[in-house]
Design an enzyme around this catalytic site. Sequence first.
Site, PDB file in Angstrom:
ATOM      1  N   LYS A 139      -2.583   4.427   5.748  1.00 19.12           N
ATOM      2  CA  LYS A 139      -2.982   5.810   6.065  1.00 19.12           C
ATOM      3  C   LYS A 139      -3.840   5.856   7.331  1.00 19.12           C
ATOM      4  O   LYS A 139      -3.640   6.708   8.207  1.00 19.12           O
ATOM      5  CB  LYS A 139      -3.740   6.358   4.841  1.00 19.12           C
ATOM      6  CG  LYS A 139      -4.384   7.706   4.973  1.00 19.12           C
ATOM      7  CD  LYS A 139      -5.894   7.695   5.114  1.00 19.12           C
ATOM      8  CE  LYS A 139      -6.734   6.908   4.169  1.00 19.12           C
ATOM      9  NZ  LYS A 139      -8.172   6.950   4.411  1.00 19.12           N
ATOM     10  N   THR A 144     -12.279   8.696   4.990  1.00 20.42           N
ATOM     11  CA  THR A 144     -11.585   8.492   6.271  1.00 20.42           C
ATOM     12  C   THR A 144     -10.408   9.467   6.295  1.00 20.42           C
ATOM     13  O   THR A 144      -9.405   9.257   5.605  1.00 20.42           O
ATOM     14  CB  THR A 144     -11.084   7.040   6.396  1.00 20.42           C
ATOM     15  OG1 THR A 144     -12.188   6.160   6.156  1.00 20.42           O
ATOM     16  CG2 THR A 144     -10.527   6.788   7.788  1.00 20.42           C
ATOM     17  N   LYS A 174     -14.167   6.494  13.647  1.00 17.32           N
ATOM     18  CA  LYS A 174     -13.875   5.689  12.439  1.00 17.32           C
ATOM     19  C   LYS A 174     -12.433   5.154  12.474  1.00 17.32           C
ATOM     20  O   LYS A 174     -12.181   3.979  12.196  1.00 17.32           O
ATOM     21  CB  LYS A 174     -14.113   6.552  11.192  1.00 17.32           C
ATOM     22  CG  LYS A 174     -13.567   5.991   9.897  1.00 17.32           C
ATOM     23  CD  LYS A 174     -14.198   4.674   9.490  1.00 17.32           C
ATOM     24  CE  LYS A 174     -13.376   4.002   8.390  1.00 17.32           C
ATOM     25  NZ  LYS A 174     -13.815   2.653   8.105  1.00 17.32           N
TER      26      LYS A 174
END
Length: 296
Positions: free
Chosen positions: A239, A94, A170
């Site tokens: 994150k 990711t 995502k």
Amino acid sequence: MKVGFIGLGHMGAGMAANLLAGGHEVTVYNRTPAKARALVERGAHAAVRVADACRGDAVVTMLADDAALDSIVFGDEGIVANLAAGAIHISMSTISVALSKRLAATHADARQRFVAAPVFGRPEAASAAKLFIVAAGAPEAVDACSPLLEAMGQKTFRVGDEPPVANLVKLTGNFLIASAIEALGEAMALVGKAGVDRGQYLDLLTSTLFPAPVYKLYGGMIAEQKFEPAGFAAALGAKDIRLALAAAETLRVPMPLGSLLHDRFLTLLNHGGEALDWSAIAGLAAKDSAVEGASL
Ligand SMILES: NC(=O)c1ccc[n+]([C@@H]2O[C@H](COP(=O)([O-])OP(=O)(O)OC[C@H]3O[C@@H](n4cnc5c(N)ncnc54)[C@H](OP(=O)(O)O)[C@@H]3O)[C@@H](O)[C@H]2O)c1
């Protein structure tokens, strides 16, 4: 296929094992070499350097974040310098939309192919080859990756020819999951403090209005206030919200809920959250409410 696999963390170890189980010839590389041992015992080749994992038809990366991927891709020892023309880099971490754009351009300049294929599903799903994969890239490149993606996931969703779109999809998915976690945390703190059994409350929710995997899985962890072991670490969750906000800023899309979640993660990391699962942001609501059984 002959494939390299770089990044044998919680997710990557199971994914690489499934490539082996699918009959592919797999060469594995990890910064901490000891994590490759179990895979080598199952038939993988061990790469001493990144370049050794770049000699096949494709190389998969499953690394923590942008900085980790950047350090593995660029430079004389990196993927771009060592992958053959026509070979494919399948990026499954990711990462930011911006890095995905840069990777697409850099690989194209090097006459290599680039497919972004981030995943939904936790380490258990990775080990069981049950991941949902969101793929984008040139159609013939995604086609060429299909045998690998099928070995790692239960379904691949194609979202177009531009790799960064898969990364954006995502990131928005993780924004939604984190929102559900925060909302569940607040609701459970309220009913919990009022003396309602959190397990029964969750049964009611997930058998009626919210029969969704996210509510079932994270609701169970929140009801029990059990945020260890960290299948998906809080720092990685933080994150993802940061990267969703960065993409939103680029497109000038306000995401007030995203900003709130970002602050929740900072608070969690300041209160011993480093070692916990990202769902521990829900533990903050319990802590703030002084609910019985709060784990933070
Ligand atoms: N866990 C989940 O539930 C989940 C679900 C979907 C997507 N993801 C995403 O999948 C990716 C991997 O997640 P994970 O849970 O497997 O993370 P993890 O267990 O922390 O593994 C991270 C991997 O990246 C490597 N790494 C970290 N920093 C590095 C650096 N500077 N240079 C080289 N290698 C470095 C680690 O190597 P070492 O072994 O040497 O530390 C390890 O192989 C992340 O992008 C995450 O957001 C995770």
